[in-house]
Design a protein around this motif. Structure first.
Motif, mmCIF file in Angstrom:
data_model
loop_
_atom_site.group_PDB
_atom_site.id
_atom_site.type_symbol
_atom_site.label_atom_id
_atom_site.label_comp_id
_atom_site.label_asym_id
_atom_site.label_seq_id
_atom_site.Cartn_x
_atom_site.Cartn_y
_atom_site.Cartn_z
ATOM 1 N N ASP A 69 6.756 14.083 -1.301
ATOM 2 C CA ASP A 69 5.647 14.908 -0.810
ATOM 3 C C ASP A 69 4.983 15.703 -1.934
ATOM 4 O O ASP A 69 3.771 15.913 -1.930
ATOM 5 N N LYS A 70 5.774 16.125 -2.885
ATOM 6 C CA LYS A 70 5.289 17.055 -3.903
ATOM 7 C C LYS A 70 4.743 16.344 -5.141
ATOM 8 O O LYS A 70 3.741 16.772 -5.726
ATOM 9 N N TYR A 71 5.392 15.246 -5.547
ATOM 10 C CA TYR A 71 5.073 14.663 -6.849
ATOM 11 C C TYR A 71 4.737 13.166 -6.809
ATOM 12 O O TYR A 71 3.659 12.760 -7.214
ATOM 13 N N TRP A 72 5.657 12.338 -6.347
ATOM 14 C CA TRP A 72 5.526 10.895 -6.527
ATOM 15 C C TRP A 72 4.570 10.231 -5.547
ATOM 16 O O TRP A 72 3.889 9.282 -5.906
ATOM 17 N N GLY A 73 4.566 10.675 -4.320
ATOM 18 C CA GLY A 73 3.901 9.931 -3.260
ATOM 19 C C GLY A 73 4.871 8.909 -2.681
ATOM 20 O O GLY A 73 5.887 8.558 -3.297
ATOM 21 N N ILE A 74 4.552 8.420 -1.486
ATOM 22 C CA ILE A 74 5.474 7.540 -0.773
ATOM 23 C C ILE A 74 5.616 6.184 -1.457
ATOM 24 O O ILE A 74 6.718 5.643 -1.585
ATOM 25 N N ARG A 75 4.508 5.604 -1.912
ATOM 26 C CA ARG A 75 4.567 4.271 -2.524
ATOM 27 C C ARG A 75 5.548 4.238 -3.697
ATOM 28 O O ARG A 75 6.401 3.350 -3.796
ATOM 29 N N ARG A 76 5.374 5.210 -4.603
ATOM 30 C CA ARG A 76 6.227 5.230 -5.786
ATOM 31 C C ARG A 76 7.683 5.493 -5.401
ATOM 32 O O ARG A 76 8.610 4.909 -5.976
ATOM 33 N N SER A 77 7.895 6.358 -4.414
ATOM 34 C CA SER A 77 9.260 6.660 -3.982
ATOM 35 C C SER A 77 9.937 5.430 -3.370
ATOM 36 O O SER A 77 11.114 5.178 -3.618
ATOM 37 N N VAL A 78 9.189 4.673 -2.564
ATOM 38 C CA VAL A 78 9.750 3.465 -1.957
ATOM 39 C C VAL A 78 10.142 2.454 -3.040
ATOM 40 O O VAL A 78 11.262 1.917 -3.046
ATOM 41 N N PHE A 79 9.233 2.208 -3.987
ATOM 42 C CA PHE A 79 9.503 1.195 -5.014
ATOM 43 C C PHE A 79 10.671 1.611 -5.912
ATOM 44 O O PHE A 79 11.612 0.838 -6.119
ATOM 45 N N TRP A 80 10.620 2.829 -6.460
ATOM 46 C CA TRP A 80 11.668 3.236 -7.389
ATOM 47 C C TRP A 80 12.985 3.491 -6.672
ATOM 48 O O TRP A 80 14.069 3.273 -7.243
ATOM 49 N N GLY A 81 12.915 3.900 -5.405
ATOM 50 C CA GLY A 81 14.145 4.002 -4.628
ATOM 51 C C GLY A 81 14.792 2.637 -4.465
ATOM 52 O O GLY A 81 16.007 2.478 -4.638
ATOM 53 N N ALA A 82 13.971 1.628 -4.155
ATOM 54 C CA ALA A 82 14.489 0.263 -4.009
ATOM 55 C C ALA A 82 15.063 -0.255 -5.324
ATOM 56 O O ALA A 82 16.126 -0.901 -5.345
ATOM 57 N N MET A 83 14.399 0.020 -6.427
ATOM 58 C CA MET A 83 14.878 -0.464 -7.725
ATOM 59 C C MET A 83 16.181 0.228 -8.124
ATOM 60 O O MET A 83 17.086 -0.401 -8.704
ATOM 61 N N PRO A 205 -6.914 2.285 8.462
ATOM 62 C CA PRO A 205 -7.882 1.387 9.109
ATOM 63 C C PRO A 205 -9.211 1.250 8.366
ATOM 64 O O PRO A 205 -9.920 0.253 8.541
ATOM 65 N N ASP A 206 -9.546 2.232 7.527
ATOM 66 C CA ASP A 206 -10.792 2.151 6.758
ATOM 67 C C ASP A 206 -10.615 1.489 5.401
ATOM 68 O O ASP A 206 -11.565 1.417 4.613
ATOM 69 N N GLY A 207 -9.415 1.025 5.118
ATOM 70 C CA GLY A 207 -9.162 0.344 3.850
ATOM 71 C C GLY A 207 -8.764 1.255 2.703
ATOM 72 O O GLY A 207 -8.616 0.807 1.562
ATOM 73 N N ASN A 208 -8.565 2.554 2.986
ATOM 74 C CA ASN A 208 -8.157 3.484 1.934
ATOM 75 C C ASN A 208 -6.645 3.421 1.737
ATOM 76 O O ASN A 208 -5.890 3.352 2.719
ATOM 77 N N PRO A 209 -6.186 3.439 0.492
ATOM 78 C CA PRO A 209 -4.737 3.374 0.248
ATOM 79 C C PRO A 209 -4.018 4.597 0.807
ATOM 80 O O PRO A 209 -4.541 5.710 0.754
ATOM 81 N N VAL A 210 -2.843 4.392 1.375
ATOM 82 C CA VAL A 210 -2.034 5.505 1.891
ATOM 83 C C VAL A 210 -0.724 5.547 1.112
ATOM 84 O O VAL A 210 -0.288 4.568 0.519
ATOM 85 N N GLY A 211 -0.106 6.721 1.134
ATOM 86 C CA GLY A 211 1.164 6.892 0.454
ATOM 87 C C GLY A 211 1.054 7.089 -1.043
ATOM 88 O O GLY A 211 2.037 6.928 -1.768
ATOM 89 N N VAL A 212 -0.146 7.432 -1.525
ATOM 90 C CA VAL A 212 -0.322 7.633 -2.963
ATOM 91 C C VAL A 212 0.151 9.030 -3.348
ATOM 92 O O VAL A 212 0.384 9.888 -2.494
ATOM 93 N N ALA A 213 0.283 9.268 -4.652
ATOM 94 C CA ALA A 213 0.724 10.567 -5.137
ATOM 95 C C ALA A 213 -0.275 11.638 -4.734
ATOM 96 O O ALA A 213 -1.487 11.405 -4.739
ATOM 97 N N PRO A 214 0.186 12.822 -4.351
ATOM 98 C CA PRO A 214 -0.731 13.890 -3.911
ATOM 99 C C PRO A 214 -1.646 14.356 -5.031
ATOM 100 O O PRO A 214 -1.225 14.485 -6.185
ATOM 101 N N GLN A 215 -2.904 14.549 -4.669
ATOM 102 C CA GLN A 215 -3.876 15.063 -5.632
ATOM 103 C C GLN A 215 -3.964 16.575 -5.481
ATOM 104 O O GLN A 215 -4.101 17.090 -4.377
#
Length: 513
Positions: A69-83, A205-215
């Motif tokens: 929530d604070k730094y990585w965003g969900i996408r990065r957390s999912v990938f690096w958690g899996a790795m 639904p509008d094609g915008n990426p979700v789960g990215v690092a917080p701006q």
């Protein structure tokens, strides 16, 4: 886009979750056997390691969710958690490949568990939240989407013991490495697919990426800094209280001053301390009114009883695996089924029985006789006790080493699955309904904390599994054979069920405040 079709991102999340559950349950299916048969730990030590591992698996998501929530965003957390989990499984493979170098094998095993715990902490609290972000608020397909996601979890849980048990649980200690390698490969495939397709499919639904690092804009950063300053004192209080309680839980009160911390279980003490401190910190927040505190109190009471449920239920990965391996006749014709296969029974039964239970609750609800959430959970605890009573009579008066029919263990898993369906989904729904919106994530974390404490407690209880020539007792209750051991869980779960059932009326009133 058709409103009846689900976004393709859902199926990418489905595949990633299937791979992660395949990795976790594949490793868990053979882990306790690896500790006792390959690394040659005694059962009590092995059960303690198992309990610490599974306990920390449910503790680290508190930290992982904060980082996402604070730094990585969900996408990065999912990938690096899996790795990280893939690295952990590979280190387990390396440990099982170097059994002759005993000390190195042990260190590799502990390193593997560390990576698995940290990776799970990043992955577990984030991947499920991606599902809701694929849909617009109020989308009627969301319930169906989470059902599909949950199916992915159970597909992975079902396949894992079958595959990893087949190649790893062969009766030859040197083959455990193939089970860990299979779990590693499954996790790598899931992480790779997610990384390749996430930009294309993980979108709203509008094609915008979700789960990215917080701006963070300048104004947001300033607000965050002000909020951070206000919460610093409570954070320091939480950390100090957790540290102090961890030290207190670790003291051997019967030892002299020079040996106060002899044989301290620091991991268990940390888990139990966090489980006590976090709920206190939340409910003493000055922003909560009386009604909110009452509803949070219901969550805490239910979470306390849930500890007893999961502590008994999670014997599946430890003592019940010992029982399946040593005292269950697993022959089907001329083939002997691996002991690890029993851990596929529960997810298969979950998928089969879940629609039936949903229909039963709906049928009772339409007639105004559906049990309240606390009463359903009491029923779940009662069914857990009944499952252990069933197997206790199956092993009564049998000698050590004598094998019994698979019917007894299968029956236990069937009854326990029915108990799980009364308790687990009902509990998650209850936390969601009773939590103030601003504390919903933290209170879900408290719910998982109870599972963390339960898993550590489960490892402790597994250590009382009877061993030939070893005298054991739990709080004065002698455990001389399997009947005594299983009856321990009958008494524990049964007492918890009765008390919760008696409290359910009062808890229902507190929920309705």
């Amino acid at each position: 886009m058709s409103t009846s079709r689900h976004p393709k991102g859902l199926y990418l999340i489905f595949a990633t979750s299937t791979a992660e559950r395949f990795s976790y349950y594949g490793m868990r299916a053979i882990f306790i056997l690896f500790l006792t048969q390959a690394l040659l730990f005694d059962k009590e030590h092995a059960a303690s390691i198992y309990g610490s591992y599974t306990g920390l698996v449910y503790l680290t998501p508190l930290i992982g969710g904060y980082i996402a929530d604070k730094y990585w965003g969900i996408r990065r957390s999912v990938f690096w958690g899996a790795m990280m989990m893939a690295v952990g499984q590979f280190l387990m493979f390396a440990s099982a490949s170097m059994l002759e170098a005993r000390e190195l094998s042990h260190w590799l095993m502990y390193g593997g568990l560390t990576f698995l715990i940290l990776g799970n902490g990043c992955f577990k609290p984030t991947v499920s939240s991606l599902v809701g972000q694929l849909y617009e608020p109020g989308d009627k397909r969301l319930d169906a989407a989470y059902t599909i996601f949950y199916m992915g979890v159970n597909v992975g849980s079902t396949l894992a013991p079958l595959v990893c048990g087949l190649v790893g649980n062969t009766g030859h200690p040197e083959d455990f490495k193939w089970g860990f390698l299979a779990a590693c490969i499954g996790m790598i495939l899931g992480a790779t697919a997610f990384q390749i397709f996430k930009n294309k499919y993980i979108c709203d639904p509008d094609g915008n990426p979700v789960g990215v690092a917080p701006q963070r804009s300048a104004s947001t950063a300033q607000q965050s800094e002000t909020s951070s300053q206000k919460s610093t004192s409570r954070t320091l209080l939480m950390l100090g209280s957790t540290l102090l309680l961890t030290l207190l839980f670790s003291i051997n009160w019967n030892a002299d001053s020079a040996h106060l911390f002899a044989d301290a279980d620091w991991i268990g003490s940390l888990i139990y301390a966090t489980t006590v401190v976090m709920p206190v910190i939340i409910i003493t927040d000055h922003s909560l009114n009386r009604h909110e505190k009452l509803r949070i109190g219901v969550i805490y009471i239910i979470a306390f009883f849930v500890i007893f449920f999961w502590a008994a239920y999670e014997q599946a990965g430890a003592s019940l695996t010992f029982f399946a391996d040593e005292q269950t006749d697993r022959h089907i014709g001329g083939w002997e089924m691996p002991a690890a296969y029993f851990q596929s029974f529960n997810p298969i039964m979950i998928v089969t029985l879940a629609p039936i239970f949903a229909a039963v609750w709906s049928f009772l609800g339409k007639r105004g006789i559906e049990p309240s959430s606390p009463r359903k959970q009491a029923i779940g605890l009662g069914l857990l006790a009944l499952g252990y009573l069933f197997i206790a009579f199956g092993v009564k008066d049998i000698e050590p080493g004598v094998k019994v029919s698979m019917v007894w263990l299968t029956g236990l898993y069937l009854i326990h699955t029915m108990g799980e369906l009364c308790l687990a989904p009902i509990g998650l729904s209850l936390v969601y309904k009773l939590s103030p919106a601003r504390f919903s994530s933290l209170l879900m974390g408290v719910w998982y904390l109870s599972t963390s404490a339960a898993n550590k407690f489960a490892g402790l209880l597994s250590g009382y599994y009877p061993e030939h020539g070893v005298s054991k007792s739990f709080m004065g209750y002698p455990i001389e054979n399997l009947f005594d051991f299983f009856m321990l869980f009958v008494f524990m779960s049964g007492a918890a069920a009765v008390i919760l059932f008696l409290l359910s009326g009062k808890l229902k009133k507190m929920m309705e405040v």
